[in-house]
Design a protein around this motif. Sequence first.
Motif, PDB file in Angstrom:
ATOM      1  N   TYR A 132       0.829  -1.203   0.000  1.00 25.53           N
ATOM      2  CA  TYR A 132       0.000   0.000   0.000  1.00 25.53           C
ATOM      3  C   TYR A 132       0.868   1.260   0.000  1.00 25.53           C
ATOM      4  O   TYR A 132       0.542   2.239  -0.670  1.00 25.53           O
ATOM      5  CB  TYR A 132      -0.965  -0.001   1.193  1.00 25.53           C
ATOM      6  CG  TYR A 132      -1.877   1.200   1.177  1.00 25.53           C
ATOM      7  CD1 TYR A 132      -2.911   1.276   0.247  1.00 25.53           C
ATOM      8  CD2 TYR A 132      -1.681   2.268   2.044  1.00 25.53           C
ATOM      9  CE1 TYR A 132      -3.740   2.392   0.194  1.00 25.53           C
ATOM     10  CE2 TYR A 132      -2.503   3.379   2.003  1.00 25.53           C
ATOM     11  CZ  TYR A 132      -3.529   3.433   1.076  1.00 25.53           C
ATOM     12  OH  TYR A 132      -4.338   4.536   1.016  1.00 25.53           O
ATOM     13  N   TYR A 184       1.947   1.830  -3.431  1.00 22.37           N
ATOM     14  CA  TYR A 184       0.817   2.362  -4.192  1.00 22.37           C
ATOM     15  C   TYR A 184       0.657   3.863  -3.934  1.00 22.37           C
ATOM     16  O   TYR A 184       0.468   4.643  -4.873  1.00 22.37           O
ATOM     17  CB  TYR A 184      -0.464   1.610  -3.835  1.00 22.37           C
ATOM     18  CG  TYR A 184      -1.718   2.272  -4.328  1.00 22.37           C
ATOM     19  CD1 TYR A 184      -2.013   2.302  -5.682  1.00 22.37           C
ATOM     20  CD2 TYR A 184      -2.598   2.894  -3.448  1.00 22.37           C
ATOM     21  CE1 TYR A 184      -3.158   2.928  -6.151  1.00 22.37           C
ATOM     22  CE2 TYR A 184      -3.738   3.519  -3.906  1.00 22.37           C
ATOM     23  CZ  TYR A 184      -4.018   3.533  -5.251  1.00 22.37           C
ATOM     24  OH  TYR A 184      -5.148   4.149  -5.715  1.00 22.37           O
ATOM     25  N   LYS A 197       0.919   6.769  -6.651  1.00 25.29           N
ATOM     26  CA  LYS A 197      -0.206   7.693  -6.784  1.00 25.29           C
ATOM     27  C   LYS A 197       0.258   9.143  -6.641  1.00 25.29           C
ATOM     28  O   LYS A 197      -0.149  10.014  -7.415  1.00 25.29           O
ATOM     29  CB  LYS A 197      -1.252   7.350  -5.721  1.00 25.29           C
ATOM     30  CG  LYS A 197      -2.520   8.128  -5.790  1.00 25.29           C
ATOM     31  CD  LYS A 197      -3.499   7.614  -4.735  1.00 25.29           C
ATOM     32  CE  LYS A 197      -4.685   8.512  -4.621  1.00 25.29           C
ATOM     33  NZ  LYS A 197      -5.673   8.025  -3.665  1.00 25.29           N
TER      34      LYS A 197
END
Length: 166
Positions: free
Chosen positions: A4, A7, A11
């Motif tokens: 995460y 990610y 992002k």
Amino acid sequence: MPLYKTYVRIKTGIRKANYVIALIGGILVFLTIFSTTIDVIGRFFNRPLVFVSDTSGLALAVLVFCGWAYTQGEKGHISIALVFDLLPQRAKRLLSMITPVVGIVVMGLMGYQGVIFALQSKASHETTDSLPLVLWPFKFFIVLGAFMLVIQLLIDMFDIWLNREN
């Protein structure tokens, strides 16, 4: 949770890239306004700028594609919530997943076709009508904007899947 965190880093990087691309679009708006103003003044003195109509059209196309991904990332697009707000939560979530998929397919096809057009333009040395300005860099910038929107829509879809709207 390391996946995460990766990610979130990706992002954030995409968000920054979208900002830079949108900033380039903003600079194009300024240059278009400036050249159009000079053209209008020049027409008053019977000395218009020959290239303004061609470059303004190119700048407008690039501007639109430059801003789409950034605006999508900032949730700045117009949405019609009248019917959507009346739907049950499950239907809202389903529609929220379908919408990015449709956008990914449409913009992916536009980007793919744009690559073909840009490569053909580069191979044929296509230029504008009024001056020898090659068109392929503008076409590739449009492709970049389309693919950045696809990436942003994938991020939005993943956020919905994770139940995180931002």
